[in-house]
Design a protein around this motif. Structure first.
Motif, mmCIF file in Angstrom:
data_model
loop_
_atom_site.group_PDB
_atom_site.id
_atom_site.type_symbol
_atom_site.label_atom_id
_atom_site.label_comp_id
_atom_site.label_asym_id
_atom_site.label_seq_id
_atom_site.Cartn_x
_atom_site.Cartn_y
_atom_site.Cartn_z
ATOM 1 N N TYR A 117 8.631 -0.965 5.954
ATOM 2 C CA TYR A 117 9.253 -1.812 4.930
ATOM 3 C C TYR A 117 8.513 -3.140 4.779
ATOM 4 O O TYR A 117 9.097 -4.198 4.605
ATOM 5 N N GLU A 118 7.177 -3.048 4.832
ATOM 6 C CA GLU A 118 6.313 -4.211 4.673
ATOM 7 C C GLU A 118 5.346 -3.952 3.520
ATOM 8 O O GLU A 118 4.656 -2.929 3.495
ATOM 9 N N ALA A 119 5.296 -4.860 2.565
ATOM 10 C CA ALA A 119 4.488 -4.668 1.366
ATOM 11 C C ALA A 119 3.006 -4.447 1.675
ATOM 12 O O ALA A 119 2.387 -3.532 1.093
ATOM 13 N N PRO A 120 2.371 -5.238 2.545
ATOM 14 C CA PRO A 120 0.944 -4.998 2.806
ATOM 15 C C PRO A 120 0.665 -3.609 3.377
ATOM 16 O O PRO A 120 -0.334 -2.973 3.019
ATOM 17 N N ARG A 121 1.546 -3.143 4.246
ATOM 18 C CA ARG A 121 1.351 -1.805 4.818
ATOM 19 C C ARG A 121 1.554 -0.725 3.761
ATOM 20 O O ARG A 121 0.838 0.290 3.736
ATOM 21 N N ALA A 122 2.505 -0.923 2.869
ATOM 22 C CA ALA A 122 2.722 0.054 1.801
ATOM 23 C C ALA A 122 1.499 0.137 0.894
ATOM 24 O O ALA A 122 1.063 1.228 0.510
ATOM 25 N N ALA A 123 0.939 -1.019 0.539
ATOM 26 C CA ALA A 123 -0.267 -1.037 -0.306
ATOM 27 C C ALA A 123 -1.444 -0.378 0.407
ATOM 28 O O ALA A 123 -2.220 0.375 -0.209
ATOM 29 N N ALA A 124 -1.580 -0.634 1.718
ATOM 30 C CA ALA A 124 -2.659 -0.004 2.482
ATOM 31 C C ALA A 124 -2.472 1.509 2.539
ATOM 32 O O ALA A 124 -3.449 2.274 2.475
ATOM 33 N N ASN A 125 -1.225 1.954 2.643
ATOM 34 C CA ASN A 125 -0.961 3.397 2.645
ATOM 35 C C ASN A 125 -1.390 4.041 1.335
ATOM 36 O O ASN A 125 -1.915 5.163 1.322
ATOM 37 N N VAL A 126 -1.152 3.356 0.225
ATOM 38 C CA VAL A 126 -1.577 3.880 -1.071
ATOM 39 C C VAL A 126 -3.094 4.058 -1.097
ATOM 40 O O VAL A 126 -3.614 5.105 -1.543
ATOM 41 N N ARG A 127 -3.808 3.047 -0.624
ATOM 42 C CA ARG A 127 -5.271 3.147 -0.612
ATOM 43 C C ARG A 127 -5.733 4.315 0.251
ATOM 44 O O ARG A 127 -6.649 5.069 -0.127
ATOM 45 N N ASP A 128 -5.117 4.466 1.408
ATOM 46 C CA ASP A 128 -5.479 5.548 2.317
ATOM 47 C C ASP A 128 -5.199 6.904 1.681
ATOM 48 O O ASP A 128 -6.047 7.810 1.692
ATOM 49 N N LEU A 129 -4.028 7.061 1.103
ATOM 50 C CA LEU A 129 -3.632 8.350 0.549
ATOM 51 C C LEU A 129 -4.415 8.718 -0.701
ATOM 52 O O LEU A 129 -4.801 9.876 -0.893
ATOM 53 N N THR A 130 -4.649 7.744 -1.577
ATOM 54 C CA THR A 130 -5.437 8.048 -2.780
ATOM 55 C C THR A 130 -6.882 8.358 -2.422
ATOM 56 O O THR A 130 -7.529 9.182 -3.073
#
Length: 364
Positions: free
Chosen positions: A56-69
């Motif tokens: 539930y942390e915005a920077p980690r969520a954004a990093a997850n998007v980069r990793d997954l895409t």
């Protein structure tokens, strides 16, 4: 995507302050996808999902998007929480990667419409407006509103105030609760001083339970009803609620409760594929989102593309694609799938039951 697999990505709070609430959303989705894959998948392809923890942390969520895409996922799907959802939508802005059905009611997701972002959950602004207008109109009285300060809370406050006006009620006060470390007991004492007819809440469930139980203890509950949006539709919340407060609760929910016969297929999928997950509101929402996704993938044809998937969603019009949900409709100008919700009450055993299906109104 390959000839044998449609690979999805999900960022969810599997640790941190909302993990207990949000984790069931991903488990419900995974359980339904496992059932679909057992039965042959979609046009012969298995539908898999990589789930990464964002705490539930915005920077980690954004990093997850980069990793997954970077791994070439077909779409981002599901997850839970407004903080994470805002970060994910921002990270995907300008791309063609679909972002589908998070458990979040954030205005920035759908206003204005983003071509690749689709939501099932109506905005809390419209939920609380509808709940107040629908119920207070029948027996006008005084209203006290309480809102948690989650992203987008300003629109929720406005929706509640507009609902009171539309219903012919009298707004006594609008209170805000911090999203963390909320002084719920203090707010209970403050609200109790007003001797209200209605308490209208868009509040995180643990804080709502503490506040309502405090009001019950001091005999300060509202005279007519407690009105709520979806956060208070979880059986875990009901279990923590005093009997006095429970008999007053009327809450909107996107899904039927787990005891409803219409939930049986998803309950069975959870029991088989995620037996440690209780089939509560968030798990059922995750399952329902997976059902809508599968229907759209089937409609996208034997060789699905991202544009075919979003096109299939925009062509859904009054579709009964999940027994858990009311009918689902999207179009190019509206990417919120539900235009009605279930009004739930609690029975003598404090189990949710469906009282009626209520059309959603858009707050002015």
């Amino acid at each position: 995507m390959s000839q044998t697999e449609i690979r999805l990505g999900m960022s969810n709070a599997m640790s941190g302050p909302v993990a207990a609430v949000c984790l069931p959303a991903s488990e419900g989705a995974k359980a339904w996808l496992a059932k679909v894959n057992e039965e042959g998948g979609v046009h012969g392809r298995k539908v898999t999902v990589d789930v990464l923890d964002d705490g539930y942390e915005a920077p980690r969520a954004a990093a997850n998007v980069r990793d997954l895409t970077h791994k070439g996922i077909f779409a981002m799907f599901g997850g839970c929480g407004t903080v994470s959802a805002a970060a994910i939508a921002t990270a995907l802005k300008g791309s063609d990667v679909p972002y589908l059905f998070p458990y979040a009611a954030l205005p920035d997701l759908v206003e204005p419409v983003q071509p690749n972002v689709f939501s099932l959950l109506p905005l809390y602004r419209d939920q609380i407006f509808t709940a107040i207008d629908h119920l207070v109109t029948k027996a006008p009285g005084t209203v006290y509103t309480v809102t948690s300060q989650i992203p987008g809370y300003e629109s929720t406050v406005s929706g509640a105030e507009a609902g009171v006006k539309s219903a012919g009620g009298t707004l006594l006060s609008s209170a805000l609760l911090p999203a963390t470390n909320a002084p719920a007991e203090q707010e209970a004492a403050k609200a109790g001083q007003h001797n209200v007819d209605y308490l209208a809440m868009t509040v995180l469930a643990p804080d709502a339970a503490r506040m309502l139980n405090g009001m019950a203890k001091s005999h300060d509950l509202p005279a007519k009803a407690i009105l709520s949006s979806a956060p208070l539709a979880a059986q875990s919340f009901a279990a923590a609620l005093s009997a006095e407060a429970a008999q007053l609760l009327k809450t909107l929910s996107p899904t039927v409760p787990p005891s409803d016969p219409a939930a049986q297929e998803c309950v069975d999928a959870l029991r088989k594929h995620s037996p440690d997950t209780k089939p509560d509101a968030l798990a059922l929402f995750g399952c329902a989102g997976a059902q809508v996704l599968i229907a759209a993938l089937q409609a996208a044809g034997d060789e699905p593309t991202r544009s075919k998937l979003t096109g299939a969603l925009e062509e859904m019009n009054g579709a009964q694609v999940s027994s858990l949900l009311p009918t689902v409709s999207f179009n190019a100008e509206d990417h919120v799938g539900l235009d009605s919700m279930f009004l739930l009450t609690l029975d003598s055993a404090q189990q949710y039951t469906v009282e009626e299906t209520v059309p959603l109104q858009t707050a002015p």
